[in-house]
Design an enzyme around this catalytic site. Structure first.
Site, PDB file in Angstrom:
ATOM      1  N   HIS A  54      40.362  46.682  54.699  1.00 21.71           N
ATOM      2  CA  HIS A  54      40.794  47.125  56.134  1.00 21.71           C
ATOM      3  C   HIS A  54      41.142  48.483  56.552  1.00 21.71           C
ATOM      4  O   HIS A  54      41.415  49.275  55.203  1.00 21.71           O
ATOM      5  CB  HIS A  54      41.841  46.207  56.854  1.00 21.71           C
ATOM      6  CG  HIS A  54      43.036  46.065  55.969  1.00 21.71           C
ATOM      7  ND1 HIS A  54      43.761  47.173  55.473  1.00 21.71           N
ATOM      8  CD2 HIS A  54      43.653  44.800  55.258  1.00 21.71           C
ATOM      9  CE1 HIS A  54      44.718  46.703  54.741  1.00 21.71           C
ATOM     10  NE2 HIS A  54      44.801  45.349  54.335  1.00 21.71           N
TER      11      HIS A  54
HETATM   12  P1  TYD Z   1      46.919  41.243  54.279  1.00 20.24           P
HETATM   13  O1  TYD Z   1      46.688  42.552  55.332  1.00 20.24           O
HETATM   14  O2  TYD Z   1      45.562  40.295  54.169  1.00 20.24           O
HETATM   15  O3  TYD Z   1      46.894  41.842  52.807  1.00 20.24           O
HETATM   16  P2  TYD Z   1      46.341  42.803  51.887  1.00 20.24           P
HETATM   17  O4  TYD Z   1      45.997  43.926  52.615  1.00 20.24           O
HETATM   18  O5  TYD Z   1      46.985  42.933  50.670  1.00 20.24           O
HETATM   19  O6  TYD Z   1      44.954  42.408  51.778  1.00 20.24           O
HETATM   20  O7  TYD Z   1      47.919  40.246  54.732  1.00 20.24           O
HETATM   21  C1  TYD Z   1      48.334  38.948  54.353  1.00 20.24           C
HETATM   22  C2  TYD Z   1      49.074  38.273  55.278  1.00 20.24           C
HETATM   23  O8  TYD Z   1      50.234  38.680  55.433  1.00 20.24           O
HETATM   24  C3  TYD Z   1      48.083  38.347  56.638  1.00 20.24           C
HETATM   25  O9  TYD Z   1      48.424  37.163  57.361  1.00 20.24           O
HETATM   26  C4  TYD Z   1      49.276  39.575  57.571  1.00 20.24           C
HETATM   27  C5  TYD Z   1      50.512  39.043  56.807  1.00 20.24           C
HETATM   28  N1  TYD Z   1      51.296  40.550  56.886  1.00 20.24           N
HETATM   29  C6  TYD Z   1      52.515  40.451  57.670  1.00 20.24           C
HETATM   30  O10 TYD Z   1      52.694  39.613  58.253  1.00 20.24           O
HETATM   31  N2  TYD Z   1      53.085  41.577  57.374  1.00 20.24           N
HETATM   32  C7  TYD Z   1      52.714  42.801  56.885  1.00 20.24           C
HETATM   33  O11 TYD Z   1      53.585  43.933  56.753  1.00 20.24           O
HETATM   34  C8  TYD Z   1      51.537  42.595  55.976  1.00 20.24           C
HETATM   35  C9  TYD Z   1      51.220  43.708  55.254  1.00 20.24           C
HETATM   36  C10 TYD Z   1      50.901  41.613  56.155  1.00 20.24           C
END
Ligand code: TYD
Length: 141
Positions: free
Chosen positions: A55
């Protein structure tokens, strides 16, 4: 207008203030890293088969530090350029500016990836679709 800050992506080497008792590394906002962190999260229990991230963030900057273990971070600018950074020491981090596509992968089993973010969490500022990311990058150039 959202700037493409890809070329500002860089490794940061933190000072080790340790002594004979062990190491101590400080990441002080706007001193050791380019922003004041508002959010801290960490990722562990991933392994070499997993790709995380995938992302870009319209509003958030990050510093990622493998405080234990190792991982790799690939960053892309949406215009064909990419760089790969190895995170493998607790006193180095990578600074990732806004609007840079990022993927974290090749996690060692003992990897603990500490992430400092410049913003509170807002799912709406995440771009999770690569084609949408490229579109927004092109629109802003
Ligand atoms: P995600 O962005 O998919 O993690 P990564 O970047 O490691 O692939 O986040 C996983 C889940 O956690 C998603 O449902 C969003 C949630 N999340 C939060 O609620 N707060 C946060 O600060 C982060 C980074 C993720």
């Amino acid at each position: 207008m959202i700037k493409n800050n890809y070329l500002e992506t860089r490794m940061i080497e933190f000072k080790d203030l340790g002594d004979e008792r062990g190491s101590l590394v400080v990441c002080e906002g706007e001193q050791d890293i380019p922003f004041e962190p508002k959010r801290v999260f960490y990722i562990f229990g991933s392994d070499a088969t997993v790709v995380r991230g995938q992302h870009a963030n319209r509003d958030s900057e990050f510093v990622l530090i493998n405080v234990a273990g190792k991982s790799k971070v690939k960053v892309m600018d949406g215009m064909g350029n990419e760089m790969v950074f190895s995170l493998n020491r607790p006193n180095t981090g990578i600074y990732i500016p806004k609007m840079v596509w990022k993927e974290m992968y090749d996690f060692s089993a003992d990897s603990v990836l500490l992430c400092l973010a410049s913003t509170h969490y807002d799912g709406n500022e995440y771009i999770r679709d690569y084609d949408e990311y490229v579109k927004e990058i092109k629109e802003n150039h």
